[in-house]
Design a protein around this motif. Sequence first.
Motif, short mmCIF file in Angstrom:
data_model
loop_
_atom_site.label_atom_id
_atom_site.label_comp_id
_atom_site.label_asym_id
_atom_site.label_seq_id
_atom_site.Cartn_x
_atom_site.Cartn_y
_atom_site.Cartn_z
N ILE A 76 39.31 40.75 32.92
CA ILE A 76 39.44 40.87 34.27
C ILE A 76 40.54 41.90 34.45
O ILE A 76 41.97 42.10 34.51
CB ILE A 76 39.55 39.70 34.88
CG1 ILE A 76 38.84 38.84 35.02
CG2 ILE A 76 40.29 39.73 35.85
CD1 ILE A 76 38.89 37.40 34.54
N LEU A 96 42.06 40.87 41.35
CA LEU A 96 40.94 40.06 42.46
C LEU A 96 41.06 40.77 44.05
O LEU A 96 42.64 40.79 44.63
CB LEU A 96 41.53 38.56 42.15
CG LEU A 96 41.35 37.50 42.98
CD1 LEU A 96 39.80 37.73 43.11
CD2 LEU A 96 42.24 36.58 42.59
N THR A 155 32.43 41.05 40.82
CA THR A 155 31.09 39.77 40.90
C THR A 155 31.68 39.19 42.56
O THR A 155 33.23 39.18 42.88
CB THR A 155 30.71 38.71 40.25
OG1 THR A 155 31.17 39.94 38.93
CG2 THR A 155 30.57 37.88 40.49
N LEU A 196 36.09 40.05 41.81
CA LEU A 196 36.70 39.79 41.22
C LEU A 196 36.40 41.68 40.36
O LEU A 196 34.49 41.01 40.09
CB LEU A 196 36.08 39.06 40.02
CG LEU A 196 37.37 38.45 39.08
CD1 LEU A 196 38.01 37.86 39.37
CD2 LEU A 196 36.62 37.04 38.27
N THR A 238 35.56 43.33 36.60
CA THR A 238 36.09 42.78 35.79
C THR A 238 35.74 43.90 34.66
O THR A 238 34.69 45.34 35.30
CB THR A 238 35.42 41.59 35.24
OG1 THR A 238 34.24 41.88 35.63
CG2 THR A 238 35.14 40.80 35.54
N SER A 239 35.33 43.86 33.47
CA SER A 239 34.61 44.75 32.58
C SER A 239 33.19 44.35 32.19
O SER A 239 32.86 42.88 33.22
CB SER A 239 35.47 44.32 30.57
OG SER A 239 35.08 43.41 30.45
N GLU A 296 31.97 40.79 30.70
CA GLU A 296 32.66 39.39 30.75
C GLU A 296 31.81 38.94 31.17
O GLU A 296 30.94 39.11 32.89
CB GLU A 296 33.71 39.54 31.71
CG GLU A 296 34.57 39.08 32.96
CD GLU A 296 35.20 37.81 31.62
OE1 GLU A 296 35.27 36.98 31.42
OE2 GLU A 296 35.98 39.00 31.23
N ALA A 331 32.53 35.80 35.38
CA ALA A 331 33.45 36.21 36.62
C ALA A 331 33.38 34.76 37.67
O ALA A 331 33.75 34.96 38.19
CB ALA A 331 32.56 37.28 36.08
N THR A 379 34.90 31.89 37.08
CA THR A 379 36.86 32.48 37.78
C THR A 379 36.66 32.53 38.70
O THR A 379 37.74 31.39 39.23
CB THR A 379 36.87 33.07 36.20
OG1 THR A 379 36.84 33.48 35.41
CG2 THR A 379 38.43 34.00 37.07
N LEU A 380 35.44 32.62 39.98
CA LEU A 380 35.55 32.95 41.15
C LEU A 380 35.25 31.45 41.76
O LEU A 380 36.07 31.29 42.67
CB LEU A 380 34.14 33.33 41.96
CG LEU A 380 34.74 34.86 41.10
CD1 LEU A 380 33.76 35.90 42.11
CD2 LEU A 380 35.95 35.44 42.46
N ILE A 388 43.89 33.30 35.73
CA ILE A 388 43.85 34.43 34.85
C ILE A 388 44.45 35.49 34.17
O ILE A 388 44.50 36.26 33.27
CB ILE A 388 43.11 35.58 35.96
CG1 ILE A 388 42.23 35.06 37.13
CG2 ILE A 388 42.62 37.48 35.92
CD1 ILE A 388 41.80 35.57 38.08
N SER A 439 50.17 39.46 36.19
CA SER A 439 49.78 40.87 36.99
C SER A 439 50.71 41.73 36.89
O SER A 439 52.31 41.57 37.33
CB SER A 439 49.32 39.92 38.65
OG SER A 439 50.33 39.59 39.15
#
Length: 137
Positions: A3, A6, A70, A82, A84-85, A88, A91, A94-95, A131, A134
């Motif tokens: 990730i 965000l 995403t 989000l 991401t790679s 992933e 996503a 996670t969202l 996550i 950061s």
Amino acid sequence: MAIFGLWVINKAGGLVYQRNFADGLAQLTSNEYLVLAGTLHGIHAITSRLSPMGSSSGAQVIEGESFKMTILLTVTGTKFVLLTSLAEVSAESTLQKVYEAFADAVMKNPFHTPEMPIRSEGFDTRITALIGSSQTS
């Protein structure tokens, strides 16, 4: 799987929260992030009208060569994005968890003004737990 970042974009297209989770992202200025958020808001509005099958909520995933975005659109018009790679797979879930943290830590805060930048230590703490650590920009 990774990730990278965000974003939270308000219903008017303004960036109200941005956080990076990977060192590999290009370092952008605050103004550049605001322009990107506004552009994504416009793209999302256009894609919601392009559906040949009737109404659509707009783009949900945008893929690039080395990343994907995403997008979770809430009923209030707030967008959670989000970065991401490509590999992933979690996503969307996670969202959904980010949205739950937003509802609990931000929207239930009587001192937060809706549609304004999110300055909540509780939200930051929940995002870090969800996550990871950061590098804020």
